[in-house]
Each structure stands twice: as C-alpha cells, then as structure tokens.
Design a protein around this motif. Structure first.
Motif, mmCIF file in Angstrom:
data_model
loop_
_atom_site.group_PDB
_atom_site.id
_atom_site.type_symbol
_atom_site.label_atom_id
_atom_site.label_comp_id
_atom_site.label_asym_id
_atom_site.label_seq_id
_atom_site.Cartn_x
_atom_site.Cartn_y
_atom_site.Cartn_z
ATOM 1 N N TRP A 116 0.576 -1.323 0.087
ATOM 2 C CA TRP A 116 0.053 0.136 0.106
ATOM 3 C C TRP A 116 0.932 1.407 0.161
ATOM 4 O O TRP A 116 2.013 1.220 0.881
ATOM 5 N N VAL A 117 0.683 2.048 -0.583
ATOM 6 C CA VAL A 117 1.127 3.103 -1.042
ATOM 7 C C VAL A 117 0.002 4.135 -1.116
ATOM 8 O O VAL A 117 -0.857 4.189 -1.235
ATOM 9 N N ASP A 118 0.921 6.145 -0.308
ATOM 10 C CA ASP A 118 0.049 7.000 -0.593
ATOM 11 C C ASP A 118 0.146 7.436 -2.041
ATOM 12 O O ASP A 118 1.070 7.851 -2.658
ATOM 13 N N MET A 119 -1.270 7.412 -2.889
ATOM 14 C CA MET A 119 -0.744 7.958 -4.640
ATOM 15 C C MET A 119 -0.393 9.397 -4.663
ATOM 16 O O MET A 119 0.104 9.980 -5.537
ATOM 17 N N LEU A 120 -0.667 10.450 -3.554
ATOM 18 C CA LEU A 120 -0.373 11.692 -3.331
ATOM 19 C C LEU A 120 -0.109 12.037 -2.522
ATOM 20 O O LEU A 120 -0.047 13.288 -2.209
ATOM 21 N N GLU A 122 4.410 12.830 -1.640
ATOM 22 C CA GLU A 122 6.300 12.771 -2.044
ATOM 23 C C GLU A 122 6.518 11.403 -1.263
ATOM 24 O O GLU A 122 7.950 10.759 -1.787
ATOM 25 N N ASP A 123 6.054 10.997 -0.078
ATOM 26 C CA ASP A 123 6.993 9.863 0.950
ATOM 27 C C ASP A 123 5.968 8.516 0.322
ATOM 28 O O ASP A 123 4.606 8.632 1.054
ATOM 29 N N PRO A 124 6.326 7.705 0.142
ATOM 30 C CA PRO A 124 5.290 6.843 -0.447
ATOM 31 C C PRO A 124 4.860 6.117 1.281
ATOM 32 O O PRO A 124 4.443 4.734 0.979
ATOM 33 N N GLY A 125 6.223 6.094 1.880
ATOM 34 C CA GLY A 125 6.225 5.041 3.396
ATOM 35 C C GLY A 125 4.838 5.324 4.346
ATOM 36 O O GLY A 125 4.534 6.473 3.671
ATOM 37 N N GLY A 126 5.363 4.828 5.197
ATOM 38 C CA GLY A 126 4.289 5.544 6.732
ATOM 39 C C GLY A 126 3.155 4.079 6.933
ATOM 40 O O GLY A 126 3.275 2.998 5.863
ATOM 41 N N SER A 127 2.267 4.623 7.787
ATOM 42 C CA SER A 127 1.209 3.692 8.303
ATOM 43 C C SER A 127 -0.172 3.605 7.075
ATOM 44 O O SER A 127 -0.568 4.955 6.707
ATOM 45 N N PRO A 128 -0.615 2.683 6.260
ATOM 46 C CA PRO A 128 -2.276 3.027 5.478
ATOM 47 C C PRO A 128 -3.015 3.666 6.292
ATOM 48 O O PRO A 128 -3.813 4.831 5.777
ATOM 49 N N ASP A 129 -3.098 3.402 7.405
ATOM 50 C CA ASP A 129 -4.073 4.216 8.440
ATOM 51 C C ASP A 129 -3.964 6.250 7.876
ATOM 52 O O ASP A 129 -5.620 6.359 8.462
ATOM 53 N N GLY A 130 -2.785 6.562 8.264
ATOM 54 C CA GLY A 130 -2.784 7.404 7.557
ATOM 55 C C GLY A 130 -2.911 8.226 6.275
ATOM 56 O O GLY A 130 -2.356 9.244 5.950
ATOM 57 N N TYR A 131 -3.464 7.467 5.210
ATOM 58 C CA TYR A 131 -2.881 7.567 3.678
ATOM 59 C C TYR A 131 -4.080 8.492 3.751
ATOM 60 O O TYR A 131 -5.178 8.283 3.956
ATOM 61 N N GLU A 132 -3.912 9.394 2.637
ATOM 62 C CA GLU A 132 -5.888 10.285 2.461
ATOM 63 C C GLU A 132 -5.799 9.326 0.910
ATOM 64 O O GLU A 132 -7.055 9.818 0.548
ATOM 65 N N ASN A 133 -4.942 8.952 0.265
ATOM 66 C CA ASN A 133 -4.775 8.762 -0.901
ATOM 67 C C ASN A 133 -4.879 7.302 -1.481
ATOM 68 O O ASN A 133 -3.557 7.444 -1.775
ATOM 69 N N LEU A 134 -5.222 5.869 -0.855
ATOM 70 C CA LEU A 134 -4.432 4.650 -1.209
ATOM 71 C C LEU A 134 -4.086 4.440 -2.327
ATOM 72 O O LEU A 134 -5.504 4.802 -3.026
ATOM 73 N N GLY A 135 -3.261 3.646 -3.115
ATOM 74 C CA GLY A 135 -2.712 3.780 -3.948
ATOM 75 C C GLY A 135 -2.527 2.084 -3.867
ATOM 76 O O GLY A 135 -2.123 1.667 -2.544
ATOM 77 N N VAL A 136 -2.521 0.865 -4.076
ATOM 78 C CA VAL A 136 -1.825 -0.384 -4.515
ATOM 79 C C VAL A 136 -0.072 -0.409 -5.571
ATOM 80 O O VAL A 136 -1.107 -0.092 -7.069
ATOM 81 N N LYS A 137 0.471 -0.222 -4.591
ATOM 82 C CA LYS A 137 1.984 -0.595 -5.226
ATOM 83 C C LYS A 137 1.759 -1.650 -6.425
ATOM 84 O O LYS A 137 2.772 -2.591 -5.208
ATOM 85 N N PHE A 138 1.992 -1.826 -7.458
ATOM 86 C CA PHE A 138 2.734 -3.481 -6.996
ATOM 87 C C PHE A 138 4.022 -3.863 -8.519
ATOM 88 O O PHE A 138 4.992 -2.787 -9.161
ATOM 89 N N ASP A 139 4.723 -4.205 -7.254
ATOM 90 C CA ASP A 139 6.196 -4.077 -7.187
ATOM 91 C C ASP A 139 6.743 -5.195 -8.164
ATOM 92 O O ASP A 139 7.611 -5.963 -7.545
ATOM 93 N N GLU A 140 6.865 -5.660 -9.137
ATOM 94 C CA GLU A 140 7.460 -5.479 -10.540
ATOM 95 C C GLU A 140 7.371 -5.516 -11.994
ATOM 96 O O GLU A 140 6.155 -5.563 -11.892
ATOM 97 N N GLU A 141 8.457 -5.629 -12.180
ATOM 98 C CA GLU A 141 8.011 -5.408 -14.112
ATOM 99 C C GLU A 141 7.723 -6.631 -14.221
ATOM 100 O O GLU A 141 7.571 -7.445 -14.728
ATOM 101 N N LEU A 172 3.934 14.036 -8.583
ATOM 102 C CA LEU A 172 2.853 14.907 -9.689
ATOM 103 C C LEU A 172 1.901 15.365 -9.363
ATOM 104 O O LEU A 172 1.051 16.012 -9.964
ATOM 105 N N THR A 173 1.898 16.053 -8.943
ATOM 106 C CA THR A 173 0.491 16.258 -7.709
ATOM 107 C C THR A 173 1.135 18.357 -7.227
ATOM 108 O O THR A 173 0.445 18.470 -6.986
ATOM 109 N N ASP A 174 2.125 17.932 -7.698
ATOM 110 C CA ASP A 174 2.632 19.919 -7.390
ATOM 111 C C ASP A 174 1.894 20.530 -8.741
ATOM 112 O O ASP A 174 2.639 21.444 -9.655
ATOM 113 N N MET A 175 0.597 21.369 -9.039
ATOM 114 C CA MET A 175 -0.415 21.579 -9.770
ATOM 115 C C MET A 175 -1.105 22.408 -9.014
ATOM 116 O O MET A 175 -1.367 22.022 -7.631
#
Length: 265
Positions: A116-120, A122-141, A172-175
């Motif tokens: 699990w990552v925060d889509m929006l 800068e730091d994708p780490g941390g606890s999912p409970d604190g995420y406001e824009n949850l994403g799922v990151k597939f870690d493989e090519e 990407l959210t600096d807009m």
C-alpha cells in the motif's frame, strides 16, 4: 379573430422553455469515482489520456484494461505496451479506496508482489491508516498486471514508474487544484507515466481517468453495479438524467397546451 386565452398560453410556453434548457444543460458533472467502463484504452500517441515524461516521453506507450465480473468479485487485467528499447517498468501504482488495506478481499490473486502507498504524497512510506489517497503498488516489472477484487470499477488514477530517478508518483501533484499536469509541466528526473487527470477531482471527461477498483459490490454513492452485479440500496436504480427530464417536461407541457386549445375551441 383572436380566441381568448391563447396569448397567455404562448407566453407561458416561452417562459418555461428557457428554464428547461438551462436545467438540461447542467447534466455534466465530475466523474472521478463514478462507475467506469469494463474495457478501455489510453495511450500517449493516438487515443490520448496518458502523459509520459523524461525517458518515456518519446515512446508510444499504450495501456488497455479488461475487467470481468466473477461472481461477487471482479477480475482486473491491465496491459502495458512499451516499445522495445524504452526504459523498463519498475512499478505500477493504482488508485484504490482508502479503506482497501483493511479489506482482505480488496486485492487477491495478484500476479505481482504489492504494497500500500499514498498516491498523492511525496513519501510513499508510512502507515496506511494515515493515507488520504491510498494506492496499491505492484513491485515488479510486468507487461500485464492482474488481480481479483470485491470492488467494482470506477474512474480513478494510475502511475507507472521506471527504475531510475528519485521521484515517486506523489511528486506529480504539484499543480493547481483545477489544472491538469502535462509532461511539459513535470520538472522531475524520473521516467513516469500517468493519466491526464491525475490528482484532479474536477474533470468531466472520462478520457482523463482509467477504471480501477473502488466501491464494494457496485455501491458508490449514486452508482449502480456493472453487468448486473448489484448495487447497495438505491444505488442501482435508474434515475433519468436532467436532459431526459427536460424533454419529458416539454412533452407534458405541449400535451397540456394542445388539450387546452381543443377544449377552448
């Protein structure tokens, strides 16, 4: 000779129609989080809908998806086509509902490791409970990412990253809040691909988003389920859009005036 009562009826007609036309013109609305297509294509060269930066900026990149109802679940498949010789994929981030990390059936049978990552952010780490824009990151090519979910498809965001460069999809959210981030506006050093409406919640254009898992069993506010796979409460009801209501009102008004003419004649 004028028939009494005719002129007021005409005046009433001209007063009502502008209001109906104004009402019907307000049918457009933001579609982020609304029910999405089960199949679709986005690319950087023809259909559009994708932005690509740095090492991927000159590549013809294509994404296609296919989502299939599977009992109470949905089978998701995303296929990336990237020309030979272009930068390799490092990971694939996909927008999901913020409570998905607490649901063991939100993502199952994935063909690649994920976290699990925060889509929006800068730091994708941390606890999912604190995420406001949850994403799922597939870690493989992979050229294709597949998984099963109990959540039906709605419009949302995605991001593809190569193996080099320090930036994450959160950069990407600096807009502006009402703007869209183009490849020319992104000033990072990482090769990234994202949907045109990434991080934007105001667009009325489906091309700016992709289908991704969100609502459980078809219920998402006013959305009904795809393919007859349900809805929650009133969510599956068919409600006439404003334009349809306007046409019905015009027809009713015309019938009333015709009846009045016959009665007074």
């Amino acid at each position: 000779m004028e028939i009494p009562g005719k002129q007021p009826a005409k005046g009433c007609l001209f007063l009502v129609l502008p209001g109906l036309l104004l009402f019907s013109g307000s049918s457009l609305a933001e579609i982020y989080g609304e029910e999405a297509d089960l199949t679709g294509t986005r690319d950087t060269f023809d259909v559009g809908g994708l932005e690509a930066a740095n090492a991927w900026s000159d590549s013809d990149i294509l994404l296609s998806w296919e989502i299939t109802p599977d009992g109470d679940n949905w089978d998701y498949a995303y296929t990336w086509t990237i020309p030979e010789g272009a930068r390799d994929i490092s990971h694939f981030d996909l927008d999901v509902t913020d409570d998905a990390h607490n649901d063991p059936n939100a993502i199952t049978d994935a063909n690649a490791p994920y976290e699990w990552v925060d889509m929006l952010a800068e730091d994708p780490g941390g606890s999912p409970d604190g995420y406001e824009n949850l994403g799922v990151k597939f870690d493989e090519e992979r050229a294709e990412y597949t998984f099963t979910s109990n959540r039906s498809p709605v419009w949302g965001d995605l991001c593809l990253k190569d193996g080099g460069g320090p930036d994450t999809c959160g950069d990407l959210t600096d807009m502006d809040a009402d703007d869209f981030l183009t490849a020319e506006e992104y000033d990072g050093d990482t090769a990234l691909v994202w949907n045109t409406g990434y991080g934007n919640r105001d667009s009325e254009e489906a091309l700016h988003y992709i289908a991704r898992p969100d609502a459980i069993n078809g219920g998402n506010g006013g959305n009904g389920g795809n393919g007859g796979n349900g809805g929650n409460g009133d969510n599956g009801n068919d409600i006439p859009i404003p334009g349809t209501l306007a046409l019905l009102a015009v027809g009713t008004l015309g019938a009333g005036l015709s009846f009045r003419r016959r009665k007074e004649g």
